[in-house]
Design an enzyme around this catalytic site. Structure first.
Site, PDB file in Angstrom:
ATOM      1  N   ASP A 184       0.828  -1.203   0.000  1.00 45.74           N
ATOM      2  CA  ASP A 184       0.000   0.000   0.000  1.00 45.74           C
ATOM      3  C   ASP A 184       0.870   1.265   0.000  1.00 45.74           C
ATOM      4  O   ASP A 184       1.942   1.289   0.604  1.00 45.74           O
ATOM      5  CB  ASP A 184      -0.858  -0.023   1.282  1.00 45.74           C
ATOM      6  CG  ASP A 184      -1.806   1.144   1.371  1.00 45.74           C
ATOM      7  OD1 ASP A 184      -2.610   1.313   0.441  1.00 45.74           O
ATOM      8  OD2 ASP A 184      -1.739   1.902   2.372  1.00 45.74           O
ATOM      9  N   GLU A 229       1.233  -0.306  -5.206  1.00 47.68           N
ATOM     10  CA  GLU A 229       0.156   0.662  -5.380  1.00 47.68           C
ATOM     11  C   GLU A 229       0.771   2.048  -5.421  1.00 47.68           C
ATOM     12  O   GLU A 229       1.166   2.599  -4.386  1.00 47.68           O
ATOM     13  CB  GLU A 229      -0.857   0.578  -4.227  1.00 47.68           C
ATOM     14  CG  GLU A 229      -2.124   1.367  -4.517  1.00 47.68           C
ATOM     15  CD  GLU A 229      -2.396   2.542  -3.617  1.00 47.68           C
ATOM     16  OE1 GLU A 229      -3.361   3.278  -3.869  1.00 47.68           O
ATOM     17  OE2 GLU A 229      -1.643   2.754  -2.637  1.00 47.68           O
TER      18      GLU A 229
HETATM   19  C1  ACG Z   1      -4.199   3.565  -0.611  1.00 51.15           C
HETATM   20  C2  ACG Z   1      -5.338   2.592  -0.318  1.00 51.15           C
HETATM   21  C3  ACG Z   1      -6.429   3.352   0.409  1.00 51.15           C
HETATM   22  C4  ACG Z   1      -5.921   3.689   1.793  1.00 51.15           C
HETATM   23  C5  ACG Z   1      -4.568   4.233   1.762  1.00 51.15           C
HETATM   24  C6  ACG Z   1      -3.963   4.598   3.045  1.00 51.15           C
HETATM   25  C7  ACG Z   1      -3.757   4.167   0.652  1.00 51.15           C
HETATM   26  O1  ACG Z   1      -5.746   1.969  -1.464  1.00 51.15           O
HETATM   27  O2  ACG Z   1      -7.624   2.624   0.525  1.00 51.15           O
HETATM   28  O3  ACG Z   1      -6.834   4.607   2.414  1.00 51.15           O
HETATM   29  O4  ACG Z   1      -3.592   3.383   3.661  1.00 51.15           O
HETATM   30  C8  ACG Z   1      -3.555   8.578  -2.601  1.00 51.15           C
HETATM   31  C9  ACG Z   1      -2.433   7.623  -2.247  1.00 51.15           C
HETATM   32  C10 ACG Z   1      -2.843   6.177  -2.379  1.00 51.15           C
HETATM   33  C11 ACG Z   1      -4.130   5.933  -1.578  1.00 51.15           C
HETATM   34  C12 ACG Z   1      -5.193   6.891  -2.095  1.00 51.15           C
HETATM   35  C13 ACG Z   1      -6.513   6.756  -1.341  1.00 51.15           C
HETATM   36  N1  ACG Z   1      -4.567   4.541  -1.653  1.00 51.15           N
HETATM   37  O5  ACG Z   1      -1.301   7.888  -3.048  1.00 51.15           O
HETATM   38  O6  ACG Z   1      -1.806   5.372  -1.875  1.00 51.15           O
HETATM   39  O7  ACG Z   1      -4.743   8.234  -1.902  1.00 51.15           O
HETATM   40  C14 ACG Z   1      -3.865  11.708  -6.842  1.00 51.15           C
HETATM   41  C15 ACG Z   1      -2.604  11.503  -6.016  1.00 51.15           C
HETATM   42  C16 ACG Z   1      -2.584  10.109  -5.415  1.00 51.15           C
HETATM   43  C17 ACG Z   1      -3.849   9.888  -4.604  1.00 51.15           C
HETATM   44  C18 ACG Z   1      -5.038  10.025  -5.555  1.00 51.15           C
HETATM   45  C19 ACG Z   1      -6.375   9.794  -4.880  1.00 51.15           C
HETATM   46  O8  ACG Z   1      -1.451  11.667  -6.837  1.00 51.15           O
HETATM   47  O9  ACG Z   1      -1.438   9.987  -4.579  1.00 51.15           O
HETATM   48  O10 ACG Z   1      -3.794   8.556  -4.000  1.00 51.15           O
HETATM   49  O11 ACG Z   1      -5.025  11.367  -6.095  1.00 51.15           O
HETATM   50  O12 ACG Z   1      -6.614  10.678  -3.892  1.00 51.15           O
HETATM   51  C20 ACG Z   1      -4.141  11.237 -12.129  1.00 51.15           C
HETATM   52  C21 ACG Z   1      -2.796  11.593 -11.518  1.00 51.15           C
HETATM   53  C22 ACG Z   1      -2.701  11.043 -10.106  1.00 51.15           C
HETATM   54  C23 ACG Z   1      -3.903  11.482  -9.284  1.00 51.15           C
HETATM   55  C24 ACG Z   1      -5.156  10.973  -9.983  1.00 51.15           C
HETATM   56  C25 ACG Z   1      -6.439  11.290  -9.213  1.00 51.15           C
HETATM   57  O13 ACG Z   1      -4.140   9.860 -12.380  1.00 51.15           O
HETATM   58  O14 ACG Z   1      -1.736  11.062 -12.309  1.00 51.15           O
HETATM   59  O15 ACG Z   1      -1.510  11.518  -9.498  1.00 51.15           O
HETATM   60  O16 ACG Z   1      -3.780  10.850  -7.995  1.00 51.15           O
HETATM   61  O17 ACG Z   1      -5.224  11.552 -11.283  1.00 51.15           O
HETATM   62  O18 ACG Z   1      -6.590  12.646  -9.064  1.00 51.15           O
HETATM   63  C26 ACG Z   1      -7.516   4.103   3.531  1.00 51.15           C
HETATM   64  C27 ACG Z   1      -8.909   4.704   3.613  1.00 51.15           C
HETATM   65  C28 ACG Z   1      -8.832   6.168   3.945  1.00 51.15           C
HETATM   66  C29 ACG Z   1      -8.060   6.351   5.228  1.00 51.15           C
HETATM   67  C30 ACG Z   1      -6.674   5.707   5.081  1.00 51.15           C
HETATM   68  C31 ACG Z   1      -5.880   5.725   6.364  1.00 51.15           C
HETATM   69  O19 ACG Z   1      -9.577   4.487   2.391  1.00 51.15           O
HETATM   70  O20 ACG Z   1     -10.154   6.655   4.108  1.00 51.15           O
HETATM   71  O21 ACG Z   1      -7.915   7.710   5.513  1.00 51.15           O
HETATM   72  O22 ACG Z   1      -6.806   4.352   4.703  1.00 51.15           O
END
Ligand code: ACG
Length: 478
Positions: A184, A229
């Site tokens: 993760d 991930e």
């Molecule tokens: C993982 C799990 C998720 C979990 C956590 C924390 C991590 O799957 O269920 O949450 O343990 C970010 C992180 C990921 C994370 C998600 C939820 N997922 O990087 O590791 O958040 C942008 C950001 C990303 C971001 C994404 C979504 O760059 O970093 O992910 O937004 O918010 C294009 C761009 C790309 C962009 C996307 C979307 O593709 O290239 O950069 O991504 O558009 O805009 C869990 C729970 C939470 C709790 C946490 C502790 O679900 O509620 O708070 O645990």
């Protein structure tokens, strides 16, 4: 093909309304019958949260799901059916209720160093990379770094003893019988710059951390499977995938859904050429984790605005591409659910086994707000109907199972003729042309060898073959 399993919503083995290991073990036959070869188990370690990503004990199973003995039994039964099982391991943070964090608040060593506490008031200006959220939480007067919010203070890997501790965690779960891990939040291990006091990804340090962790696992179990991930653009996803072996292809997931929901074949061609760029090369050291949805996203039918034909087309496109497919639980039933920032978490609703919403094993921890009983969506209803969504979805999975060679195939070309997209794939033992019709009308297809439908229809008229609207087909050429 992996099945992403959310235990809490799957099958209840002890009548408390919450899915568990005993229950899931009873349903392994169902999973194997879908044609998968592996299970990605969403976090099952001890945790106070429903999602399990904030751990309170890295060496224990959440008692609500069962115990280690039941886990061993689940793993043994899965292995007997030829299914690999990988564990979702969130090592970037813990729950604030973890003993380590409570000791850190008391100033105990080494735990104090295992978290990041505010050392400079300037650091308070730091904001989360992607949405500008605050990243510091006040725990009774002490401010700790919490990128994912107050429920999960970040671990601080500046401390070498923490690396050692995590290696022990990995050793433990491999010894219990897991075949590998879905790691993760892989890009978040070092994501705060102590020098600048801002949120900043330190990819080279993260990669060094993961190299060491994966080598450690391989030294114990050489065939371990790792999936990273990293939700980011293709360049960053690739960096990490090269270390893990498999990396979720987030750009592809997003672009496929955008092109199919708007029925835009040009966008589909562009997406395949850019997001699957490495699949155009015969030599590659890692594979794409192919998926359309996961637990952080709206479900497929919802992403396709309720259009089930588009959802099936999306699946048949996905499952005809090179890489390792991942299927989110319940997608085979066409369950719906919109992910939103207010945590309704519709995408986590109980798997609907029974048409009236009740029955042995049915989980009830969460209301069926989106996937209503008596909607014809249950497994019970769909398994009886010839062309149900479930049956058609399963047929696409069967196609993939029979064409396992696609996993390591190379894409030779992607072409388009109006609404028809043609992909030429070359594998070690076979080559094929794959056709997808994104249009509303049938289109003629030129296929010299026998053509087989993957999803939808093919018709013959005056010696010509026509691929039906929103249909996919394959012509194996050698
Ligand atoms: C993982 C799990 C998720 C979990 C956590 C924390 C991590 O799957 O269920 O949450 O343990 C970010 C992180 C990921 C994370 C998600 C939820 N997922 O990087 O590791 O958040 C942008 C950001 C990303 C971001 C994404 C979504 O760059 O970093 O992910 O937004 O918010 C294009 C761009 C790309 C962009 C996307 C979307 O593709 O290239 O950069 O991504 O558009 O805009 C869990 C729970 C939470 C709790 C946490 C502790 O679900 O509620 O708070 O645990």
């Amino acid at each position: 093909m992996f099945y992403e399993l959310y235990l809490r919503s799957f099958y209840d083995g002890n009548g408390d309304g919450i899915g568990d290991l005993v229950g899931a073990e009873r349903k392994l036959d169902y999973l194997a019958d879908l044609g998968i070869d592996g299970i990605w188990l969403l976090p099952i370690l001890q945790s106070p949260s429903y999602h399990g990503y904030s751990v309170t004990d890295f060496f224990n199973v959440n008692p609500i799901y069962g115990n280690i003995k039941e886990l061993r039994s689940f793993l043994a039964s899965a292995h007997k059916l030829g299914l690999k099982v990988i564990l979702d391991l969130p090592v970037n943070h813990t729950s604030p209720n973890h003993e380590w964090f409570l000791k850190a608040l008391d100033g105990d060593k080494p735990y104090r160093d295992w978290y990041l506490f505010l050392k400079n008031k300037e650091w308070l200006k730091a904001r989360r990379h992607w949405d500008g959220e605050k990243v510091w939480t006040d725990y009774s007067g002490q401010l700790a770094y919490t990128l994912f919010g107050p429920g999960s203070p970040d671990l601080n890997y500046e401390s070498p003893s923490l690396w050692q501790q995590m290696k022990e965690v990995l050793t433990f779960w491999l010894s219990v019988g897991f075949d590998g891990f879905r790691f993760d939040a892989a890009k978040h291990i070092f994501d705060f710059s102590l020098e600048k006091g801002i949120c900043e990804y330190q990819h080279s340090r993260n990669l060094a951390f993961w190299k060491e962790m994966t080598s450690h696992c391989r030294s114990i179990s050489p065939n371990s499977i790792f999936v990273s991930e990293v939700w980011d653009d293709a360049r960053i996803v690739d960096l990490y995938s090269a270390i893990f072996g498999i990396g979720f292809n987030f750009p592809l997931a997003e672009d496929l859904k955008a092109s199919i929901s708007t029925r835009n074949p040009e966008l589909l061609v562009k997406s395949l050429k850019t997001d699957l760029n490495r699949c155009f090369r015969s030599k590659r050291s890692y594979e794409s984790g192919l998926f359309l949805t996961n637990h952080d996203m709206s479900r497929l039918v919802s992403a396709m605005n309720g259009d089930k034909e588009l959802s099936l087309l999306a699946m048949s496109i996905l499952l005809s591409l090179p890489g390792v497919p991942f299927l989110y639980y319940g997608e085979e039933l066409g369950m719906e659910g919109i992910y939103d920032m207010y945590f309704n978490e519709e995408q986590l609703e109980p798997f609907l086994w029974f048409e009236n919403g009740y029955g042995p094993g049915q989980t009830e921890w969460k209301a069926l707000g989106k996937n209503h009983p008596h909607s014809g969506r249950s497994f019970e209803a769909q398994k009886m109907i010839k062309d149900s969504y479930f049956k058609r979805f399963k047929a696409i999975m069967e196609f993939r199972k029979l064409n396992h060679w696609l996993r390591l195939a190379t894409i030779k070309s992607v072409k388009r003729k109006e609404d028809l997209v043609m992909i030429k794939v070359v594998g070690e033992s076979k080559t094929a042309n794959v056709f997808h019709n994104l249009g509303k009308e049938r289109v003629p297809v030129e296929a010299e060898k026998g053509i087989q439908v993957i999803n939808g229809s093919i018709t013959r008229y005056r010696n010509r073959r026509y691929l039906g609207a929103l249909s996919s087909a394959i012509e194996v050429t050698s």
